[in-house]
Design a protein around this motif. Structure first.
Motif, PDB file in Angstrom:
ATOM      1  N   GLU A   3       0.826  -1.205   0.000  1.00 43.97           N
ATOM      2  CA  GLU A   3       0.000   0.000   0.000  1.00 43.97           C
ATOM      3  C   GLU A   3       0.862   1.258   0.000  1.00 43.97           C
ATOM      4  OE1 GLU A   3      -2.261  -0.519   3.515  1.00 43.97           O
ATOM      5  OE2 GLU A   3      -3.393  -2.203   2.721  1.00 43.97           O
ATOM      6  N   SER A   4       2.016   1.195   0.626  1.00 43.12           N
ATOM      7  CA  SER A   4       2.897   2.360   0.674  1.00 43.12           C
ATOM      8  C   SER A   4       3.866   2.404  -0.499  1.00 43.12           C
ATOM      9  CB  SER A   4       3.673   2.385   1.993  1.00 43.12           C
ATOM     10  OG  SER A   4       4.501   1.241   2.092  1.00 43.12           O
ATOM     11  N   PRO A   7       2.463   5.050  -3.414  1.00 35.20           N
ATOM     12  CA  PRO A   7       2.761   6.470  -3.161  1.00 35.20           C
ATOM     13  C   PRO A   7       4.260   6.784  -3.162  1.00 35.20           C
ATOM     14  CG  PRO A   7       1.091   5.692  -1.632  1.00 35.20           C
ATOM     15  CD  PRO A   7       1.597   4.487  -2.376  1.00 35.20           C
ATOM     16  N   SER A  90      -0.832  15.761   2.035  1.00 39.48           N
ATOM     17  CA  SER A  90      -1.492  14.621   1.397  1.00 39.48           C
ATOM     18  C   SER A  90      -1.704  13.507   2.420  1.00 39.48           C
ATOM     19  CB  SER A  90      -0.653  14.118   0.221  1.00 39.48           C
ATOM     20  OG  SER A  90       0.544  13.536   0.692  1.00 39.48           O
ATOM     21  N   VAL A  92      -0.689  10.721   2.966  1.00 41.49           N
ATOM     22  CA  VAL A  92       0.368   9.721   2.853  1.00 41.49           C
ATOM     23  C   VAL A  92       1.290   9.878   4.055  1.00 41.49           C
ATOM     24  CG1 VAL A  92       2.298   8.949   1.429  1.00 41.49           C
ATOM     25  CG2 VAL A  92       0.251   9.785   0.346  1.00 41.49           C
ATOM     26  N   SER A  93       1.783   8.770   4.533  1.00 38.72           N
ATOM     27  CA  SER A  93       2.686   8.776   5.678  1.00 38.72           C
ATOM     28  C   SER A  93       3.964   9.556   5.366  1.00 38.72           C
ATOM     29  CB  SER A  93       3.040   7.328   6.033  1.00 38.72           C
ATOM     30  OG  SER A  93       4.150   7.284   6.889  1.00 38.72           O
ATOM     31  N   VAL A  96       6.661   7.383   3.899  1.00 41.89           N
ATOM     32  CA  VAL A  96       6.565   7.094   2.466  1.00 41.89           C
ATOM     33  C   VAL A  96       7.152   8.244   1.652  1.00 41.89           C
ATOM     34  CG1 VAL A  96       4.922   6.745   0.578  1.00 41.89           C
ATOM     35  CG2 VAL A  96       4.591   5.563   2.745  1.00 41.89           C
TER      36      VAL A  96
END
Length: 155
Positions: A3-4, A7, A90, A92-93, A96
């Motif tokens: 999943e990461s 991105p 965003s 997103v971590s 990432v």
């Protein structure tokens, strides 16, 4: 994990695309590195002795300054345009984002470093393109870029 990966690849792609469109930062870093290696080759008297003990210092100094110069310009450009702030906002971590930016910088630095290793091999009449040395350069570049991206990104 997967999943990461998407991105992170998007960040890598974005950074490499921006570096390609605006080649000034990385081209300047490559030109600096080339001029530095040429200057070192003329500064050392190649006819009187073995310069191989000096090569690690020459190469790493050149690599570090070129990386700081190019990476600093890319972060400055993103800060001025607000791109980095948009990335932070965003969903997103930050990890990432960090991995994506670090990967893009490692790839760009490796391109400059391999070119400089080829140039130094010719100028210093030394066999520098070996698997062992390439692994050392890769590990050193990953470590240097990891610290550099972390310090500039404030993640």
């Amino acid at each position: 994990m997967s999943e990461s990966l998407g991105p992170a690849l998007a960040v890598v792609t974005k950074d490499l695309r921006l570096a390609w469109r605006d080649r000034a930062g990385w081209a300047s870093a490559g030109a600096f590195a080339t001029i530095a290696v040429l200057t070192y080759s003329f500064a050392f008297d190649l006819a009187t002795g073995d310069v191989r003990p000096l090569l690690p210092g020459v190469l790493w100094t050149t690599f570090l300054f070129a990386g700081i110069f190019a990476g600093g310009q890319s972060f400055a450009r993103e800060s001025e345009e607000g791109t980095f702030d948009a990335l932070l906002l965003s969903p997103v971590s930050p990890t990432v984002i960090y991995l994506g930016k670090a990967t893009a910088n490692v790839l760009a630095m490796l391109a400059i470093e391999v070119a400089q290793l080829l140039l130094a091999s010719i100028l210093f009449d030394a066999r520098l393109i070996t698997p062992e040395l390439l692994m050392i350069v890769l590990l050193g570049t990953v470590g240097t870029v990891a610290l550099f991206v972390l310090s500039l990104s404030n993640l």
